[in-house]
Motif scaffolding. Structure first.
Motif, PDB file in Angstrom:
ATOM      1  N   ASN A 145       0.697  -0.898  -0.056  1.00  0.00           N
ATOM      2  CA  ASN A 145      -0.351  -0.488  -0.033  1.00  0.00           C
ATOM      3  C   ASN A 145       0.956   1.695   0.034  1.00  0.00           C
ATOM      4  OD1 ASN A 145      -2.230  -1.068  -0.063  1.00  0.00           O
ATOM      5  ND2 ASN A 145      -2.351  -2.003   2.322  1.00  0.00           N
ATOM      6  N   CYS A 175      -4.284  13.887   7.624  1.00  0.00           N
ATOM      7  CA  CYS A 175      -2.402  13.277   6.943  1.00  0.00           C
ATOM      8  C   CYS A 175      -2.791  12.000   8.250  1.00  0.00           C
ATOM      9  CB  CYS A 175      -2.132  14.284   6.951  1.00  0.00           C
ATOM     10  SG  CYS A 175      -2.586  14.791   5.124  1.00  0.00           S
ATOM     11  N   GLY A 206       1.910   4.288  13.837  1.00  0.00           N
ATOM     12  CA  GLY A 206       1.678   4.584  12.233  1.00  0.00           C
ATOM     13  C   GLY A 206       2.755   4.225  12.207  1.00  0.00           C
ATOM     14  N   TYR A 263      -2.754   3.362   9.388  1.00  0.00           N
ATOM     15  CA  TYR A 263      -1.959   3.039   7.656  1.00  0.00           C
ATOM     16  C   TYR A 263      -1.379   1.326   8.455  1.00  0.00           C
ATOM     17  CZ  TYR A 263       1.019   2.570   3.898  1.00  0.00           C
ATOM     18  OH  TYR A 263       1.301   1.395   2.693  1.00  0.00           O
ATOM     19  N   TYR A 264      -1.660   0.691   9.410  1.00  0.00           N
ATOM     20  CA  TYR A 264      -0.943  -0.530   9.130  1.00  0.00           C
ATOM     21  C   TYR A 264      -2.760  -0.976   9.490  1.00  0.00           C
ATOM     22  CZ  TYR A 264       3.866  -0.318   8.803  1.00  0.00           C
ATOM     23  OH  TYR A 264       5.220   0.176   8.246  1.00  0.00           O
ATOM     24  N   ASN A 265      -3.980  -1.259   8.869  1.00  0.00           N
ATOM     25  CA  ASN A 265      -4.911  -1.011   9.548  1.00  0.00           C
ATOM     26  C   ASN A 265      -5.605  -2.947   9.722  1.00  0.00           C
ATOM     27  OD1 ASN A 265      -6.112  -1.991   7.018  1.00  0.00           O
ATOM     28  ND2 ASN A 265      -5.473  -0.099   6.057  1.00  0.00           N
ATOM     29  N   PHE A 275       0.291   5.726   1.042  1.00  0.00           N
ATOM     30  CA  PHE A 275       1.567   6.087   2.159  1.00  0.00           C
ATOM     31  C   PHE A 275       1.726   7.167   1.957  1.00  0.00           C
ATOM     32  CE2 PHE A 275       5.564   6.853   4.257  1.00  0.00           C
ATOM     33  CZ  PHE A 275       6.042   6.724   5.473  1.00  0.00           C
ATOM     34  N   TRP A 284     -11.910   0.261   6.436  1.00  0.00           N
ATOM     35  CA  TRP A 284     -10.360  -1.016   6.899  1.00  0.00           C
ATOM     36  C   TRP A 284     -11.100  -2.056   7.406  1.00  0.00           C
ATOM     37  CZ3 TRP A 284      -8.561   4.297   8.994  1.00  0.00           C
ATOM     38  CH2 TRP A 284      -7.903   5.104   8.083  1.00  0.00           C
ATOM     39  N   TYR A 312      -0.237  10.185   1.194  1.00  0.00           N
ATOM     40  CA  TYR A 312      -0.622  11.146   2.116  1.00  0.00           C
ATOM     41  C   TYR A 312       0.146  11.521   3.011  1.00  0.00           C
ATOM     42  CZ  TYR A 312      -4.797   7.097   2.706  1.00  0.00           C
ATOM     43  OH  TYR A 312      -5.074   5.874   2.478  1.00  0.00           O
ATOM     44  N   LEU A 339      -1.983   7.920   8.241  1.00  0.00           N
ATOM     45  CA  LEU A 339      -1.529   7.408   8.333  1.00  0.00           C
ATOM     46  C   LEU A 339      -1.242   6.803  10.071  1.00  0.00           C
ATOM     47  CD1 LEU A 339       0.922   9.783   6.797  1.00  0.00           C
ATOM     48  CD2 LEU A 339       0.661   7.799   6.247  1.00  0.00           C
TER      49      LEU A 339
END
Lengths: 634, 505
Positions: A124, A161, A256, A168-170, A128, B437, A131, A165
């Motif tokens: 992804n 943002c 994040g 981000y590691y969702n 990243f 998500w 953003y 972020l």
């Protein structure tokens, strides 16, 4: 008199355009998984680097102006106008803004480059980098906006943002929850900010709502109004810059990717609140009490952050609490009207804290996403560049001369004494000692002693694209302090003069000497204690009593949860289950029931049997006949 | 205010009102579903083009009713067909005309059965809705006001979800019951004015305060149910949940605006003294709606319900802006009516697009959609941001104006409205993060396909307006401005007249 500059708009537009291009590219290629992470990264690096070059141009431009009149602006258009409310959308740069954009774009560029390595192979990465570009554009709008509402666009933009972020590691729901927490806590602060702006508009906004207009009319504010507006705006700052009581989102925000923690949650975005106070210095000069309150909030936050930082075990959380603590120092500076001291610390902190985070990121990737310092140890042999650069960052953070943190922190503390706040000074010195301790606790446990990682032998130093930014930042951490050397050390406070934010006072030689001695002493004591405890080998401690309470962060999160979050969610659920169907909709249902009951009663008479209707007819005719009879006979 | 600038040339407003009706007649002999869709799209598209002509010809510098037309209709009762637009109605007329083609597009594949009757309902709706916003004769207004209910009822009752019967009947009866007293009020007002049903004739008359209060209450019941204001909103979630996408869009974007439009067009100028008298109650009811709507939205699992309750909160902001009776408030409120139409309409379109794929509106079922529908969630993210007033989007400008106006009016009120903005962020983010998500245990979404071209074309114009109004709202505010200034000036003049009158007595 403002001078026109055509550099401002392209500076803002470039990263935004980068974000747009990256976003479109990602959407176009996401299905094929066609584009590699580092391709996105290389495209992403253009915006920040070009913006940095433009910022250098801006520096040249502004230095070409006479010293008392250094404001560049680029007016764009009138945003909206209703009655007396006229809001412009424009950009503006004075030395304060130029300093900010210089280090924001510089650190931003380095972190973009570092991320090319860090995000390698991430599926992804397109999102990243989009953003990250968007963040930089929003941050530049925040800094360069010509008025508070334009600043607010950037203010919310960087928050968005940050939210995107952090989440981000969702795959992990906890990360998404951390993102939500960050956004909502910030939103609470932002409403204070918006209220402050509304009040400011109501008081002095009817002749224009740019900083230039407001500055002119700020002396008209009554002390009470200035205090109220000042504190409302500061509520916004406590959200964005993670101060009491809204600091709780920042440690969670470490969910994040690490470059994000370095750029957004250490070097740039979180300093927006400090910048805001300095930007509104014309307002805070009207209210000394507002500034004093800010300074007290700052120093208490610094103390709290340092206490928590001493007992954490997650390498990023230690750094996060350290950031909270250092931001507290900055607010002491700007709160006590030592604006250039506060901003100076923003500037130096950006270098050494970004460096420490990126170093931590290098460690984390080398150990395959291990963040617990008690699973590290002895890494200096395996990660030599990371070790040396992080050590430089740690020395700067701990306030060892002649590194950056020493000068800027001391300047704030001197200001505290000079303005007659010895208690703040004393607490500041105490926090300096704690800072030295937790910083070197981290260094000693992670890099010295015996290895605790199972795969220690396989650990290798990070890619060049990551270590070179580390080295550049390390150079910055060494040198950044010299631009504002105080006279006592043979300097001329170049930065303070250049920023021109406050009237210049004669140097306080005695206070400066006292502060330098005190801070050097506590620094040595802090490092010494850390050395005694963790060298040659560190043993994972088991915390009891106060330490355990501090490790659990005084249970503030749990407190907020049960005080605010659960009641609100409960209220929502109660409304959905009980209030809405039973109480609000009750009268409606009651009316429906009445009609239905009436209809049932009437329809019972309509049995459908001929014999029943015959009886009705007989009775009816009978009654009718009787009535006619009575009527005729009288 | 009470002048009508007659339009000697092409009867633009009548064309906009009747063209959809003509379109529905054309549909009658059409056989294939595909042709029905194309004819409907052509008819609504033509009206949208005419609305652009309306914008171009609109004179920003006058508060008078423009593009006026007046024909005798029922001479014996002095009821006329009189229409016109001013700054208060122009944006709503244009928004209605521009949104309708997208309702047709959104129904393209969503409505599979009985396409022709559905399209006829949509077209009749459009005639009635545009008619309501331009009518200057109270009988004409009332007939169209009630006429809207029937096609909307059918849209929910025939093409709706599982509980469509309950929802449609509740919608119909609730809103109908509210309007009954409106008719009584209209007749009383006409009787007071020599049996003239011409709306401007009824404005700024020195009716007794006690009579005004009764009239206001009659207006209030009708309009507050339409808005819907707390606690008259319970028909809305039911109707939204069951309605097909186009129905939800029409409900949220246009029908809800009828109530707030009614307050501005009728309550303020016709019963100003009662407005002043009852204003505090309406304001606090608005605040209650903002908080209540937000809290309730926070607890919803059904995406349509969530958006429906968010509408209660957002419309609370609009009524707040109207009844603080100052320039920022009212201009912000009118802009916010348009903004809500754009944003919430787009959100319902988005939910409809998910529903067509997953056949569910449940948040759990839709969690983690983002991984397979990146284009879709990009749109959804923008509309969600707009929904909670993110700066740079349309709603920020409207909400900021309303808040600034409220601040000028009363600090406590402004402080009370503020938590609504936190709640809005909380419930929208909750939905957004689930959809984008989700979590570790997402349902398998790999069968999903991202938006097709028709769907992108449907959403893109909404996004355009979100950003346009957010970054450059001036042309929009310019159309409103003179009429609002005039309205407030008339209000002030009326107030001082009444004050002078009481001093004489």
């Amino acid at each position: 008199m403002m001078h026109h500059s055509a550099l401002l708009l392209p500076m803002v537009i470039l990263p935004l355009a980068g974000a747009f291009v990256l976003g479109v590219l990602r959407l176009a290629t996401v299905r094929e998984r066609g584009m590699a992470a580092h391709h996105f990264g290389i495209i992403a690096a253009f915006g920040p680097i070009l913006s940095f070059l433009l910022a250098l141009g801006l520096l040249v431009q502004i230095n070409g102006l006479p010293g008392h009149d250094r404001v560049l602006s680029q007016s764009l258009y009138q945003w909206f106008a209703v009655g007396e409310m006229r809001v412009n959308f424009g950009l503006m740069a004075d030395p304060l803004a130029v300093l900010m954009v210089l280090f924001v774009t510089f650190v931003g560029s380095l972190i973009h480059i570092y991320s090319i390595g860090y995000m390698k192979g991430d599926p992804n990465a397109g999102a990243f980098f989009a953003y990250l570009n968007l963040f930089l554009g929003a941050m530049l709008i925040l800094v360069l906006g010509s008025g508070p509402l334009v600043m607010f666009v950037g203010w919310e933009g960087v928050g968005l943002c940050s939210y995107l972020l952090i989440s981000y590691y969702n795959d992990d729901r906890a990360n998404v929850a951390a993102g939500n927490k960050a956004f909502i806590v910030n939103r609470i602060g932002d409403l204070g900010f918006i209220l402050g702006l509304a009040l400011l508009f109501w008081a002095i906004g009817d002749t224009g709502f740019d900083y230039a207009d407001l500055r002119e009319r700020a002396p008209e504010l009554t002390p009470l109004l200035a205090l109220t507006v000042g504190l409302l705006l500061f509520i916004g700052a406590t959200g964005k810059s993670a101060q009491l009581p809204l600091y709780v989102w920042l440690p969670d925000a470490m969910a994040g990717p690490t470059p994000v923690s370095a750029l957004i949650h250490a070097a740039t975005m979180v300093t927006a609140g400090v910048y805001m106070v300095a930007r509104f210095s014309f307002l805070y000069m009207q209210s000394v009490p507002a500034g004093v309150i800010i300074a007290w909030v700052g120093i208490l936050t610094a103390l709290l952050g340092a206490i928590f930082g001493m007992f954490q075990r997650d390498i990023k959380k230690i750094l996060a609490y350290s950031t909270i603590s250092q931001l507290g120092y900055m607010f002491v500076g700007v709160g006590l009207a030592a604006y250039s001291a506060g901003i100076f610390h923003v500037f130096t902190h950006a270098f050494f804290k970004a460096l420490l985070f990126l170093g931590a990121g290098s460690v984390i990737t080398a150990l395959h996403h291990q963040q617990d310092i008690w699973r590290m140890g002895g890494l200096k042999k395996r990660l030599p560049i990371t070790y040396v650069t992080m050590l430089i960052g740690a020395l700067a953070l701990a306030g060892v001369p002649p590194l950056a943190g020493f000068f800027s922190k001391d300047e704030i503390l001197v200001a505290a004494l000079a303005t007659g706040h010895p208690v703040i000074w004393l607490l500041g010195i105490l926090v300096a000692g704690m800072t030295a301790y937790y910083t070197f606790r981290l260094i000693f446990v992670v890099f010295h002693g015996t290895p605790r990682d199972a795969h220690y032998e396989e650990v290798t130093e990070s890619l060049r694209v990551m270590t070179i930014p580390l080295m550049i930042l390390a150079a910055g951490a060494v040198l950044a302090g010299f631009i504002n050397l105080p006279p006592i050390l043979g300097g001329h406070q170049l930065l303070s003069h250049w920023l021109g934010l406050e009237a210049h006072h004669s140097p306080h030689i005695k206070l400066e000497l006292l502060t330098i001695l005190a801070s050097l002493t506590v620094c040595a004591v802090g490092i010494g204690i850390a050395y005694r405890r963790f060298i040659p080998t560190a043993v994972e401690p088991v915390y009891h009593g106060f330490a355990r309470f501090a490790e659990a962060k005084f249970h503030v999160d749990e407190l907020y949860d049960s005080l605010f979050v659960q009641p609100l969610l409960g209220a929502g659920a109660a409304i959905r289950r009980v209030v809405e169907p039973r109480i609000v909709d009750g009268p409606v249902q009651a009316v429906v029931w009445l009609y239905r009951a009436g209809a049932d009663a009437v329809s019972a008479v309509q049995s459908g049997y001929v014999r029943v209707y015959a009886i009705y007819m007989v009775v009816g005719v009978g009654l009718l006949s009787f009535a006619v009879y009575r009527l005729l006979v009288g | 205010m009470d002048q009508l600038l007659l339009n000697p040339g092409f009867p633009l407003l009548s064309a906009m009102v009747f063209l959809p009706l003509v379109g529905s007649f054309i549909l009658l002999p059409v056989k294939s579903d595909e042709q029905c869709r194309i004819v409907s799209l052509a008819a609504t598209g033509l009206v949208a083009l005419l609305s652009i002509a309306l914008v171009i010809g609109f004179d920003n510098s006058t508060a008078a009713f423009q593009f006026g037309e007046s024909y005798r209709w029922i001479p014996s009762l002095d009821i006329n067909y009189t229409v016109g637009v001013d700054g208060i109605s122009i944006l709503l007329v244009v928004m209605t005309a521009l949104i309708m083609p997208f309702c047709v597009l959104a129904s393209w594949s969503y409505i599979k059965k009985r396409v022709k009757p559905f399209m006829i309902c949509l077209l009749i709706m459009e005639t009635a809705m545009i008619g309501v916003f331009v009518a200057l004769d109270f009988v004409l207004f009332y007939i169209l006001w009630e006429a809207m209910l029937i096609p909307m009822y059918l849209i929910i009752a025939i093409w709706g979800g599982p509980r469509k019967v309950y929802a449609s009947i509740k919608f119909f009866l609730y809103t109908l019951a509210g309007s009954i007293l409106l008719l009584v009020a209209i007749i009383w007002l006409a009787w007071q004015n020599d049996f003239s049903f011409y709306i401007p004739d009824m404005m700024w008359q020195p009716y007794a305060l006690s009579a005004q209060i009764l009239i206001f209450l009659a207006f209030f019941l009708a309009f507050a149910i339409k808005v819907p204001m707390f606690p008259f909103h319970t028909w809305l979630p039911a109707a939204h949940v069951e309605a097909p996408t186009a129905g939800s869009v029409i409900l949220a974007s246009i029908l809800l605006k009828m109530g707030t439009y009614g307050f501005l067009r009728f309550a303020l100028p016709i019963v100003p003294d009662a407005t002043f008298y009852l204003m505090p109650y309406v304001l606090w009811l608005s605040i209650a709606g903002i908080i209540y709507g937000g809290l309730t939205a926070l607890a919803q699992q059904d995406m349509k319900k969530l958006i429906a309750y968010s509408s209660v909160g957002h419309m609370g902001f609009v009524t707040l802006g109207i009844f603080i009776l100052n320039k920022q408030g009212i201009e912000g409120a009118i802009l916010q009516m348009v903004n809500h139409g754009i944003t919430t309409g787009a959100l319902f379109l988005c939910v409809g697009m998910i529903y067509e794929r997953t056949h569910s509106r449940d948040l759990h079922v839709s969690s983690g959609v983002g991984q397979y529908m990146p284009v879709f969630v990009t749109f959804l993210a923008f509309f969600s941001l707009s929904s909670f007033g993110f700066p740079g989007t349309n709603s920020f400008v409207g909400e900021f104006l309303i808040l600034a106006g409220t601040f000028e009016f009363d600090l406590t009120l402004a402080l009370a409205a503020i938590p609504g903005a936190v709640l809005a962020a909380a419930y929208m983010l909750r939905m957004l993060q689930k959809v984008i998500w989700g979590g570790a245990n997402n349902p398998d979404q790999s069968y999903l396909t991202d938006l097709n071209t028709r769907e992108i074309v449907t959403l893109a114009p909404f996004l355009l307006f979100v950003l346009w109004i957010g970054l450059g709202p001036k042309p929009f505010l310019a159309m409103i401005d003179v009429s609002v200034v005039e309205l407030l000036a008339d209000l002030a003049a009326h107030k001082s007249e009444m004050l002078a009158a009481t001093l004489v007595h």
